[in-house]
Design an enzyme around this catalytic site. Structure first.
Site, mmCIF file in Angstrom:
data_model
loop_
_atom_site.group_PDB
_atom_site.id
_atom_site.type_symbol
_atom_site.label_atom_id
_atom_site.label_comp_id
_atom_site.label_asym_id
_atom_site.label_seq_id
_atom_site.Cartn_x
_atom_site.Cartn_y
_atom_site.Cartn_z
ATOM 1 N N LYS A 92 -10.524 -10.656 -10.071
ATOM 2 C CA LYS A 92 -10.842 -10.143 -8.733
ATOM 3 C C LYS A 92 -11.043 -8.629 -8.713
ATOM 4 O O LYS A 92 -11.162 -8.029 -7.643
ATOM 5 C CB LYS A 92 -9.729 -10.533 -7.752
ATOM 6 C CG LYS A 92 -9.642 -12.038 -7.516
ATOM 7 C CD LYS A 92 -8.550 -12.389 -6.523
ATOM 8 C CE LYS A 92 -8.483 -13.899 -6.281
ATOM 9 N NZ LYS A 92 -7.392 -14.265 -5.335
ATOM 10 N N LEU A 118 4.252 -7.746 -10.745
ATOM 11 C CA LEU A 118 5.494 -7.018 -10.488
ATOM 12 C C LEU A 118 6.737 -7.879 -10.691
ATOM 13 O O LEU A 118 7.811 -7.374 -11.018
ATOM 14 C CB LEU A 118 5.497 -6.466 -9.063
ATOM 15 C CG LEU A 118 4.558 -5.281 -8.788
ATOM 16 C CD1 LEU A 118 4.458 -5.031 -7.288
ATOM 17 C CD2 LEU A 118 5.032 -4.027 -9.497
ATOM 18 N N ALA A 147 1.288 0.200 -6.589
ATOM 19 C CA ALA A 147 1.362 -1.208 -6.179
ATOM 20 C C ALA A 147 2.557 -1.463 -5.281
ATOM 21 O O ALA A 147 3.665 -0.999 -5.541
ATOM 22 C CB ALA A 147 1.466 -2.103 -7.417
ATOM 23 N N TYR A 186 8.442 -3.933 6.078
ATOM 24 C CA TYR A 186 7.786 -2.962 5.191
ATOM 25 C C TYR A 186 8.631 -1.694 5.061
ATOM 26 O O TYR A 186 8.784 -1.136 3.974
ATOM 27 C CB TYR A 186 6.399 -2.631 5.740
ATOM 28 C CG TYR A 186 5.622 -1.620 4.934
ATOM 29 C CD1 TYR A 186 5.079 -1.963 3.692
ATOM 30 C CD2 TYR A 186 5.429 -0.329 5.399
ATOM 31 C CE1 TYR A 186 4.361 -1.046 2.943
ATOM 32 C CE2 TYR A 186 4.708 0.602 4.661
ATOM 33 C CZ TYR A 186 4.180 0.241 3.439
ATOM 34 O OH TYR A 186 3.478 1.159 2.703
ATOM 35 N N LYS A 245 10.193 -0.278 1.528
ATOM 36 C CA LYS A 245 9.869 1.039 0.978
ATOM 37 C C LYS A 245 11.115 1.912 0.796
ATOM 38 O O LYS A 245 11.265 2.609 -0.207
ATOM 39 C CB LYS A 245 8.850 1.745 1.879
ATOM 40 C CG LYS A 245 7.410 1.371 1.600
ATOM 41 C CD LYS A 245 7.000 1.776 0.196
ATOM 42 C CE LYS A 245 5.538 1.570 -0.077
ATOM 43 N NZ LYS A 245 5.164 1.958 -1.467
ATOM 44 N N PRO A 303 2.835 9.239 1.716
ATOM 45 C CA PRO A 303 1.600 9.289 2.505
ATOM 46 C C PRO A 303 1.842 8.821 3.940
ATOM 47 O O PRO A 303 2.636 7.904 4.174
ATOM 48 C CB PRO A 303 0.670 8.285 1.796
ATOM 49 C CG PRO A 303 1.430 7.754 0.629
ATOM 50 C CD PRO A 303 2.877 8.060 0.855
ATOM 51 N N VAL A 334 -3.389 6.677 5.887
ATOM 52 C CA VAL A 334 -4.474 7.123 5.006
ATOM 53 C C VAL A 334 -5.785 6.557 5.536
ATOM 54 O O VAL A 334 -5.879 5.372 5.861
ATOM 55 C CB VAL A 334 -4.239 6.642 3.559
ATOM 56 C CG1 VAL A 334 -5.342 7.149 2.631
ATOM 57 C CG2 VAL A 334 -2.870 7.090 3.059
#
Length: 352
Positions: free
Chosen positions: A53, A75, A95, A183, A187, A210, A213
């Protein structure tokens, strides 16, 4: 969209190119980062879960594709990154799962732990273990997120300046479960674990934080961060609440252009004196300021649908002083980011 022509001097001109591993190479930031590295003269080992892909990425690199090698790596599999990291001097670990929420109705916290958090932590450690085994890696740059940062202090009052020390409380996120909380927790925990493991193993690790973005993209479909940014136009019920959640946590929507965030990754990779965490935000908009910029670049959208008094109060400054004091310079401001994001989304057909 194909990568631009060379924009900087080749790294190590006349010498064998330096080898850099980029994880999650088919994502928004990582795909652009691969191109940025190659244009600077680096050779790249790019990892993806499914090499089949990644053909679009190779095509997008045009004449530079001979400088990248695609590796399949998962992962969640021990040793999966060993070949990709082998002989690399730098690893840019981009990733990550982009899962914002979970639909489970029962035992939600336990399901989040087993289905999302444990795999995320295992993934970060797998990459760092590969770095430790390789013996060639000089530095790892870990891509964190502005979701790990909050604009309010422990008393719930707004800070005047938001910097790298303004970390969100894991306990508070578990308790309050704001939009995108899965999420956020992921993180927070993976960055914390990455620094802990790196210290134990003697790995030089820095992290980059970040915000939203945006700008041009190489990916076949519009990246999630652009969907969040454009959600006032689209009214997307999945992504607008995330935008509103960012605004409520930070008092504004901090932004960075895709080119700047990739240049910052490389800058931190190259700067020997870099250490710890670095926020990379070119500027911020309140939701009314954002909708005004969107409507000026996309006339069929009217910002008047939003309450003019919404979020008009003065908001905290999201500071990138630590990064700019090191010598980094931003190329694009908020208005450039919005203009290019709208233009690319129209070109792509996402916006009419």
């Amino acid at each position: 969209m194909e990568m631009d022509a060379p924009c900087s001097e080749l790294a190590g001109s006349g010498a064998r190119p330096i080898l850099v591993c980029v994880t999650g190479a088919t994502g928004y930031i990582a795909s652009w980062l691969v191109g940025s590295l190659i244009r600077r003269g680096y050779d790249v080992h790019a990892t993806t879960r499914d090499a089949g892909k990644a053909s679009w990425l190779v095509s997008a690199l045009g004449g530079y594709k001979s400088r990248v090698k695609i590796f399949e790596a998962d992962l969640n599999k021990d040793g999966s990154f060993d070949e990709a990291v082998k002989n690399c001097q730098f690893v840019l670990h981009v990733a990550a799962s982009m899962q914002f929420d979970i639909s489970a109705q029962e035992n939600i916290e336990e399901q989040v732990k087993t289905r999302i958090l444990e795999p995320a932590l295992r993934g970060a450690i797998n990459v760092l273990q590969a770095c430790a085994r390789a013996g060639s890696v000089k530095r790892v740059v870990f891509t964190s997120s502005i979701s790990t940062i909050t604009g309010k202090d422990d008393a719930g009052d707004w800070r005047s300046i938001i910097d790298e020390s303004s970390s969100e409380s894991i306990t508070r996120v578990w308790k309050m479960k704001p939009k995108g909380w899965v999420y956020v927790i992921s993180k927070l925990l993976t960055e914390e674990k990455a620094f802990q493991f790196a210290k134990e193993k003697g790995i030089d690790l820095v992290s980059i934080i970040p915000p939203t973005v945006a700008g041009p993209f190489l990916t076949p479909s519009l990246p999630a961060s652009l969907r969040v940014l454009l959600s006032p136009i689209t009214g997307d019920p999945q992504f607008y609440p995330i935008l509103a959640s960012v605004n409520s946590r930070l008092g504004s929507i901090p932004l960075v252009h895709i080119e700047d965030i990739c240049n910052a990754h490389i800058f931190l990779m190259e700067q020997a004196e870099a250490e710890g965490r670095y926020i990379c935000s070119a500027g911020s908009c309140s939701i009314p300021e954002l909708t005004d910029l969107l409507s000026s670049n996309y006339p069929t959208f009217s910002s008047k649908i939003f309450d003019e008094n919404c979020c008009k109060t003065r908001y905290p400054v999201v500071s990138s002083k630590k990064l700019t004091d090191l010598g980094f310079k931003f190329k694009y401001g908020a208005s450039d980011i919005i203009q290019q994001s709208v233009a690319c989304s129209v070109e792509d057909g996402f916006l009419r």
